[in-house]
Design a protein around this motif. Structure first.
Motif, PDB file in Angstrom:
ATOM      1  N   SER A 106      19.260  29.112  12.019  1.00 54.44           N
ATOM      2  CA  SER A 106      19.486  29.240  10.691  1.00 54.44           C
ATOM      3  C   SER A 106      19.445  31.237  10.618  1.00 54.44           C
ATOM      4  N   ASN A 107      20.452  32.231   9.513  1.00 59.17           N
ATOM      5  CA  ASN A 107      21.748  33.175   9.476  1.00 59.17           C
ATOM      6  C   ASN A 107      21.698  33.434   8.135  1.00 59.17           C
ATOM      7  N   ARG A 108      21.270  34.846   7.869  1.00 58.06           N
ATOM      8  CA  ARG A 108      21.247  34.377   6.674  1.00 58.06           C
ATOM      9  C   ARG A 108      20.835  33.373   5.784  1.00 58.06           C
ATOM     10  N   GLY A 109      20.027  33.653   5.600  1.00 57.83           N
ATOM     11  CA  GLY A 109      19.768  31.728   4.612  1.00 57.83           C
ATOM     12  C   GLY A 109      20.388  30.933   4.777  1.00 57.83           C
ATOM     13  N   LYS A 110      21.231  31.027   5.886  1.00 55.62           N
ATOM     14  CA  LYS A 110      22.105  29.709   6.247  1.00 55.62           C
ATOM     15  C   LYS A 110      21.663  29.120   7.737  1.00 55.62           C
ATOM     16  N   THR A 111      21.277  27.409   7.358  1.00 54.56           N
ATOM     17  CA  THR A 111      20.222  26.866   8.161  1.00 54.56           C
ATOM     18  C   THR A 111      22.054  25.774   8.676  1.00 54.56           C
ATOM     19  N   ILE A 112      22.025  25.405  10.176  1.00 56.70           N
ATOM     20  CA  ILE A 112      22.844  24.639  10.460  1.00 56.70           C
ATOM     21  C   ILE A 112      22.290  23.442  11.456  1.00 56.70           C
ATOM     22  N   ARG A 113      22.785  22.163  10.788  1.00 61.59           N
ATOM     23  CA  ARG A 113      21.989  21.016  10.624  1.00 61.59           C
ATOM     24  C   ARG A 113      23.084  20.091  11.412  1.00 61.59           C
ATOM     25  N   PRO A 114      22.619  19.123  12.252  1.00 62.18           N
ATOM     26  CA  PRO A 114      23.948  17.762  11.662  1.00 62.18           C
ATOM     27  C   PRO A 114      23.163  16.909  10.226  1.00 62.18           C
ATOM     28  N   LYS A 115      24.804  16.335  10.142  1.00 60.92           N
ATOM     29  CA  LYS A 115      24.618  15.988   8.480  1.00 60.92           C
ATOM     30  C   LYS A 115      24.943  14.410   8.460  1.00 60.92           C
ATOM     31  N   ALA A 121      23.510  12.408  16.935  1.00 56.82           N
ATOM     32  CA  ALA A 121      24.095  11.490  18.139  1.00 56.82           C
ATOM     33  C   ALA A 121      24.832  12.913  19.135  1.00 56.82           C
ATOM     34  N   TYR A 122      25.345  13.365  18.572  1.00 62.92           N
ATOM     35  CA  TYR A 122      26.468  14.804  19.271  1.00 62.92           C
ATOM     36  C   TYR A 122      25.311  15.617  19.773  1.00 62.92           C
ATOM     37  N   VAL A 123      24.370  16.214  18.926  1.00 59.92           N
ATOM     38  CA  VAL A 123      23.564  17.192  18.927  1.00 59.92           C
ATOM     39  C   VAL A 123      22.689  16.703  20.568  1.00 59.92           C
ATOM     40  N   ASP A 124      22.220  15.424  20.179  1.00 65.75           N
ATOM     41  CA  ASP A 124      20.545  14.837  20.928  1.00 65.75           C
ATOM     42  C   ASP A 124      21.709  15.249  22.564  1.00 65.75           C
ATOM     43  N   ALA A 125      22.492  14.028  22.056  1.00 64.53           N
ATOM     44  CA  ALA A 125      23.853  14.690  23.922  1.00 64.53           C
ATOM     45  C   ALA A 125      24.355  16.005  24.286  1.00 64.53           C
ATOM     46  N   ASP A 127      21.518  18.265  24.034  1.00 69.56           N
ATOM     47  CA  ASP A 127      20.301  18.602  24.674  1.00 69.56           C
ATOM     48  C   ASP A 127      20.361  17.785  26.185  1.00 69.56           C
ATOM     49  N   GLU A 128      20.717  16.533  26.040  1.00 68.85           N
ATOM     50  CA  GLU A 128      20.193  15.584  27.712  1.00 68.85           C
ATOM     51  C   GLU A 128      20.998  15.459  28.537  1.00 68.85           C
ATOM     52  N   ASN A 129      22.166  16.305  28.851  1.00 68.16           N
ATOM     53  CA  ASN A 129      23.666  15.966  29.585  1.00 68.16           C
ATOM     54  C   ASN A 129      23.832  17.133  29.902  1.00 68.16           C
ATOM     55  N   THR A 130      24.621  17.425  31.539  1.00 66.35           N
ATOM     56  CA  THR A 130      25.300  19.111  31.703  1.00 66.35           C
ATOM     57  C   THR A 130      26.538  19.303  31.020  1.00 66.35           C
ATOM     58  N   ILE A 131      27.308  17.877  31.179  1.00 65.33           N
ATOM     59  CA  ILE A 131      28.431  17.850  30.323  1.00 65.33           C
ATOM     60  C   ILE A 131      28.735  17.115  28.773  1.00 65.33           C
ATOM     61  N   VAL A 132      29.339  17.046  28.250  1.00 67.78           N
ATOM     62  CA  VAL A 132      29.233  16.046  26.771  1.00 67.78           C
ATOM     63  C   VAL A 132      31.085  16.811  26.746  1.00 67.78           C
ATOM     64  N   PHE A 133      31.122  15.499  25.757  1.00 75.83           N
ATOM     65  CA  PHE A 133      32.959  14.817  25.420  1.00 75.83           C
ATOM     66  C   PHE A 133      32.708  15.212  23.630  1.00 75.83           C
ATOM     67  N   LYS A 149      24.472  24.892  18.944  1.00 76.78           N
ATOM     68  CA  LYS A 149      23.964  25.103  20.519  1.00 76.78           C
ATOM     69  C   LYS A 149      23.903  26.410  21.496  1.00 76.78           C
ATOM     70  N   ALA A 150      25.011  27.302  21.732  1.00 78.20           N
ATOM     71  CA  ALA A 150      25.774  27.791  22.677  1.00 78.20           C
ATOM     72  C   ALA A 150      24.561  29.115  22.281  1.00 78.20           C
ATOM     73  N   VAL A 151      24.719  29.411  20.848  1.00 81.99           N
ATOM     74  CA  VAL A 151      24.270  30.643  20.359  1.00 81.99           C
ATOM     75  C   VAL A 151      22.246  30.393  20.613  1.00 81.99           C
ATOM     76  N   VAL A 152      21.938  29.220  20.081  1.00 80.13           N
ATOM     77  CA  VAL A 152      20.712  29.267  20.470  1.00 80.13           C
ATOM     78  C   VAL A 152      19.996  29.295  21.799  1.00 80.13           C
TER      79      VAL A 152
END
Length: 320
Positions: A106-115, A121-125, A127-133, A149-152
């Motif tokens: 979340s930044n400046r009142g805007k929330t980023i989430r999977p839609k 599945a991409y976001v979960d991957a 979290d769970e893997n070292t390299i993701v394509f 995810k990088a910023v977090v």
């Protein structure tokens, strides 16, 4: 056989203003009426009455309960969110709250989430893997979600820096003949990465992070000969890498680092006789532990509705 009719009433708690459920000028209500047909929806005070075929009413009641749970967290519903929630619930693969309550940043009142389910599945991957394509068409959030995810990861001190890179594909002109310094020459290629950053971090903070080297934005050629430790590394537009460049990039992986590679195999700008490194690596590394390939499609497009239609139309044309 006669269709079983059913009537149900869902009561919105008094603590939730109905405008949060119905939307400004009832725009969310109209989206619900359209998406939940043939269910009739009537609102009286805090009560929402649902009537129609039994199966449809039960699905509508489940959806309303999910949406009430979301708004109870302070979230305002939008037409886009409701349309996606209906699609998710009809798929039977997940609940809307699984996505609508999955906040990344979340930044400046805007929330980023999977839609979409694909984005989740991409976001979960990641979290769970070292390299993701992340492979898919324009508008599926491949780079944007990876950047979030990088910023977090940087904010949580899981990594000490972010490295963002792209292959510089020369479109008919050599970089050497373009005016300005090297930074001026490569800046247009890197601009989409900067744009995503400015959505997630305040501009003054970005300048400080760039100056300190905590965030590095550079062409892929600058990765050669390096080992990148303790970093979140994103390779964007990877469909424009050669197989040699892709191997070079992946072997830069150091300790405590994570790599995300994004690309769209329908938008390769390499010479026609040149193989895309992204297309080849999928066949080479698909079965390696710690590496995950996530395929996104038109159902995961989160830009204007027409973008998904355009992606599908081009796919049909290419198939023919």
């Amino acid at each position: 056989m006669a269709v079983m009719e059913l009537k149900k009433t869902v009561t919105v708690p008094d603590r939730i203003p109905m405008i949060h459920i119905l939307g400004h000028r009832d725009e969310v209500l109209r989206a619900l009426e359209k998406g939940l047909e043939p269910v009739d929806i009537n609102v009286l005070g805090q009560d929402i009455s649902l009537s129609g075929p039994q199966a449809d009413v039960e699905l509508a009641a489940e959806l309303m309960s999910e949406l009430i749970s979301v708004t109870d967290t302070g979230e305002h519903l939008t037409v886009d969110a409701v349309e996606r929630a209906i699609a998710i619930l009809r798929s039977g693969l997940a609940k809307p709250t699984d996505l609508l309550n999955t906040d990344i940043l979340s930044n400046r009142g805007k929330t980023i989430r999977p839609k979409t389910l694909g984005q989740k599945a991409y976001v979960d991957a990641i979290d769970e893997n070292t390299i993701v394509f992340g492979i898919g068409p324009a508008g599926t959030g491949k780079t944007y979600l990876a950047m979030a995810k990088a910023v977090v990861a940087l904010q949580k001190k899981e990594v000490s820096r972010i490295v963002l890179t792209r292959p510089v594909v020369e479109a008919g002109e050599s970089l050497g003949y373009l005016p300005g310094s090297l930074h001026d020459k490569i800046d247009p290629y890197m601009r989409p990465l900067y744009d995503a950053l400015y959505d997630m971090i305040d501009s003054e903070a970005i300048l400080k992070l760039l100056a300190a080297g905590t965030i590095e934005v550079a062409p892929l050629a600058y990765m050669r000969g390096r080992t990148i430790n303790d970093a979140f590394v994103i390779l964007d537009e990877a469909q424009n890498t050669t197989p040699e460049q892709m191997k070079m990039f992946l072997t830069r992986l150091g300790f405590k680092s994570k790599m995300i590679v994004t690309g769209d195999l329908t938008q390769v700008d390499l010479p026609k006789n040149q193989t895309s490194g992204l297309g080849l690596v999928r066949r080479i590394l698909r079965d390696v532990d710690g590496i995950k390939f996530v395929e996104l499609g038109s159902a995961d497009v989160v830009r204007h509705r027409l973008v998904a239609d355009i992606v599908d139309a081009y796919a049909r044309y290419d198939a023919e």
